[in-house]
Motif scaffolding. Structure first.
Motif: not given
Length: 243
Positions: A2-9, A183-188, A29-34
């Motif tokens: 599911s989406d943890m964060i939604q940014i709309k308009g 290291e942190l990126a391996h976590e949920n 949820a759990g995604e790593k976005l750069v």
């Protein structure tokens, strides 16, 4: 997932300056976005809106199904997100341990004993357990930033936002901070990281977003992004930065 964060308009003005222009973005949820892009492209303002450090002019930010509002943003930040800033933002008059236990005790109403335990575990994870009794000014920039990351971990929230966490560091200290983030990126944990560190983006990101002039111009996997970006402005930016 599911989406943890939604940014709309999402739009943000500072006076007449239109800094974010109708931005739409979902983060699972759990995604790593750069998030990458030139200075002044709106990257930091975008993640500051996710934490409501900046109030959007229009549009909305929805965290785990609940829209952020002026009324609920403190409670939502307490529950969901912590932020690691460029300038560390540690309290100079408190020890490292004091900095780390402040939010768990004050905001999350944990006992001092429990907060100390959580803080020491977090310091252990960033390799700084021996520095618990030190004051921030006695630490190197890289150590201070690792303390700031440990502080974000202490609240055990599902979202960590990084706002150019290595840009204030000497080049040789950058790697020690990036290592902790890898290291942190391996976590949920759901991570949004604004950075100029392209190696980190390649290694850690599930998805890379390129912003310029307040808009998202390109998004895709690191492979797509670094090997075959479609947007000409994005290609030009990467050419300058990678060569």
């Amino acid at each position: 997932m599911s989406d943890m964060i939604q940014i709309k308009g999402l739009n943000k003005y500072f006076g007449d300056l239109h800094v974010l222009k109708d931005v739409n973005l979902n983060v699972k949820a759990g995604e790593k976005l750069v998030v990458i892009g030139p200075s002044g492209s709106g990257k930091s303002t975008l993640i500051r809106c996710v934490d409501f450090l900046e109030e959007p002019t229009s549009g909305e930010v929805i965290i785990d199904g609940t829209p952020l509002t002026k009324k609920n943003h403190l409670e939502m930040a307490r529950k969901y997100s912590s932020m690691v800033f460029q300038q560390f933002n540690l309290y100079p008059n408190m020890t490292v341990l004091g900095n780390l236990t402040l939010a768990p005790i004050k905001l999350q109403k944990k006992s001092k004993e429990e907060a100390n335990k959580i803080a020491m575990a977090a310091l252990e994870r960033v390799g700084l357990a021996a520095k618990a009794g030190e004051y921030p000014q006695n630490l190197s920039g890289g150590q201070q930033q690792r303390v700031a990351i440990a502080r974000a971990l202490c609240t055990k929230q599902p979202i960590i936002l990084f706002d150019e966490p290595t840009s204030a560091l000497d080049p040789e200290m950058v790697q020690e901070v990036l290592d902790v983030m890898v290291e942190l990126a391996h976590e949920n944990i759901t991570m949004i990281c604004v950075t100029h560190e392209m190696g980190f983006a390649r290694q850690v990101a599930d998805r890379v977003v390129f912003m310029d002039d307040g808009q998202i111009l390109e998004e895709g996997t690191p492979d797509h992004f670094f090997e075959n970006p479609e947007n000409p402005r994005c290609r030009e930016f990467l050419d300058k930065i990678l060569h």
